[in-house]
Design an enzyme around this catalytic site. Sequence first.
Site, PDB file in Angstrom:
ATOM      1  N   ASP A 162      -0.731  -9.163   2.963  1.00  0.00           N
ATOM      2  CA  ASP A 162      -1.422  -9.186   1.674  1.00  0.00           C
ATOM      3  C   ASP A 162      -0.534  -9.879   0.635  1.00  0.00           C
ATOM      4  O   ASP A 162      -0.957 -10.783  -0.095  1.00  0.00           O
ATOM      5  CB  ASP A 162      -1.706  -7.729   1.265  1.00  0.00           C
ATOM      6  CG  ASP A 162      -2.650  -7.609   0.080  1.00  0.00           C
ATOM      7  OD1 ASP A 162      -3.095  -8.648  -0.431  1.00  0.00           O
ATOM      8  OD2 ASP A 162      -2.921  -6.475  -0.332  1.00  0.00           O
ATOM      9  N   TYR A 172      -3.015   0.646   4.834  1.00  0.00           N
ATOM     10  CA  TYR A 172      -4.226   0.625   4.011  1.00  0.00           C
ATOM     11  C   TYR A 172      -5.312   1.535   4.572  1.00  0.00           C
ATOM     12  O   TYR A 172      -6.209   1.951   3.847  1.00  0.00           O
ATOM     13  CB  TYR A 172      -4.790  -0.802   3.911  1.00  0.00           C
ATOM     14  CG  TYR A 172      -3.958  -1.740   3.050  1.00  0.00           C
ATOM     15  CD1 TYR A 172      -2.807  -1.296   2.415  1.00  0.00           C
ATOM     16  CD2 TYR A 172      -4.332  -3.060   2.879  1.00  0.00           C
ATOM     17  CE1 TYR A 172      -2.053  -2.153   1.643  1.00  0.00           C
ATOM     18  CE2 TYR A 172      -3.578  -3.925   2.096  1.00  0.00           C
ATOM     19  CZ  TYR A 172      -2.435  -3.462   1.484  1.00  0.00           C
ATOM     20  OH  TYR A 172      -1.694  -4.319   0.715  1.00  0.00           O
ATOM     21  N   ASP A 209      -0.595 -14.220  -0.593  1.00  0.00           N
ATOM     22  CA  ASP A 209      -0.778 -14.602  -1.998  1.00  0.00           C
ATOM     23  C   ASP A 209       0.411 -15.422  -2.497  1.00  0.00           C
ATOM     24  O   ASP A 209       0.252 -16.378  -3.260  1.00  0.00           O
ATOM     25  CB  ASP A 209      -0.934 -13.358  -2.889  1.00  0.00           C
ATOM     26  CG  ASP A 209      -2.404 -12.983  -3.075  1.00  0.00           C
ATOM     27  OD1 ASP A 209      -3.255 -13.542  -2.357  1.00  0.00           O
ATOM     28  OD2 ASP A 209      -2.701 -12.134  -3.936  1.00  0.00           O
ATOM     29  N   ASP A 241      11.432  -8.892   3.521  1.00  0.00           N
ATOM     30  CA  ASP A 241      12.117  -9.235   2.266  1.00  0.00           C
ATOM     31  C   ASP A 241      12.725 -10.634   2.356  1.00  0.00           C
ATOM     32  O   ASP A 241      12.640 -11.441   1.420  1.00  0.00           O
ATOM     33  CB  ASP A 241      13.183  -8.178   1.912  1.00  0.00           C
ATOM     34  CG  ASP A 241      14.016  -7.741   3.102  1.00  0.00           C
ATOM     35  OD1 ASP A 241      13.593  -7.966   4.254  1.00  0.00           O
ATOM     36  OD2 ASP A 241      15.099  -7.174   2.898  1.00  0.00           O
ATOM     37  N   LYS A 248       9.458  -5.195   9.224  1.00  0.00           N
ATOM     38  CA  LYS A 248      10.561  -4.510   8.544  1.00  0.00           C
ATOM     39  C   LYS A 248      11.163  -3.553   9.570  1.00  0.00           C
ATOM     40  O   LYS A 248      11.250  -2.343   9.361  1.00  0.00           O
ATOM     41  CB  LYS A 248      10.007  -3.781   7.295  1.00  0.00           C
ATOM     42  CG  LYS A 248      11.046  -3.198   6.376  1.00  0.00           C
ATOM     43  CD  LYS A 248      11.826  -4.227   5.591  1.00  0.00           C
ATOM     44  CE  LYS A 248      12.919  -3.559   4.786  1.00  0.00           C
ATOM     45  NZ  LYS A 248      13.876  -4.505   4.190  1.00  0.00           N
TER      46      LYS A 248
END
Length: 358
Positions: free
Chosen positions: A248, A137, A252, A224, A192
């Site tokens: 992020d 980001y 959620d 994943d 990852k």
Amino acid sequence: MTHKIAVLPGDGIGPEITEQATRVLRALDLDLDLQTMPVGGAAYDQFGHPLPPQVLELAKSADAILFGAVGDWKYDSLARELRPEQAILGLRKALGLFANLRPAILYPQLANASSLKPEVVSGLDILIVRELTGDIYFGQPRGVREVEDGQFKGERQGFDTMHYAETEVRRIAHVAFQAAQKRSKKLCSVDKSNVLETSQFWREIVIDVAKEYPDVALSHMYVDNAAMQLVRAPKEFDVIVTGNLFGDILSDEAAMLTGSIGMLPSASLNSANQGLYEPSHGSAPDIAGKNMANPLATILSAAMLLRYSLGKADQAQKIEQAVQAVLEQGLRTADIFEEGLTKVSTSEMGDAVLKALK
Ligand code: NAD
């Protein structure tokens, strides 16, 4: 010792829900100096900027910030730097709030609110620790460029850069290990690392930090798989630590497992444990001013404030138990209401929590 708390109610339902949380804080036997200032759209209306210098000063000088929510459709036509949401980004940056703590708790009384089967989620209590100021980001360079060779030579290409410095990984890992020590001493680091260099490095550093916390069981999971496990068997997790991008998405997802956005608090901390505490939801302009918003996420954020910035875990627990008690009494705001229970307004919910505190 007096603790200074900056109260920034913001827009939409922000003022209504922070009012209930400050009533709860004032009812405790603590020496708190609560100072209120506008932020977001409300600050833009009054001072021409969503985070004016005097508000930033108050936030910096406080031990902790209790934040409502910002944003309203009426500010959508403003230039990006004047939008209400910029206030949050500005506060994160100015205070160096790199650690985002988001608990996802599903009180057994609300098990029907989740889209998952009650037996899968009832009693869920997990904590996601998300790095907040690094990762793809913020990585440079980024932009749109022309591809120089290969199959897509000459085409335009969008690109971003993922990176984490060692200090960034170490400090978030310490926050997560210490949070795990206060809970069931299980920490899962999500990355990852089968594909990304940044993730391999992340994992190496987390493993190194783990040597300082022999009492915490560390595990690792690819992002994943973590996304799948969160809906398959979420109660297998306790504390999850991850980077900004993965966090992020996973935070959620975890929030939605509980089915009730009005119940979820959050904290963003810096290395001095100074923190910004806010509900996970937005300013809900659709129900603003109607005295029907659920104030519990903000009241629970105030509890996190006491625990993480003021070191008052006992007082935090008192608030959490009072929230449990009102749910047990069958009191519900409209967002979590079910037939047969008692529907209450924002202020009535505040009244009930205050009563349960005593
Ligand atoms: P939202 O979270 O404000 O609302 C989504 C839905 O949930 C709405 O139907 C709303 O009524 C409901 N809801 C949210 N909180 C509730 C509560 N406490 N009690 C009962 N119902 C509740 O998200 P949105 O509609 O996408 O965004 C509205 C505004 O909030 C936008 O301007 C957005 O930018 C802003 N926003 C701010 C923050 C923040 O301040 N941290 C976070 C997210 C969105």
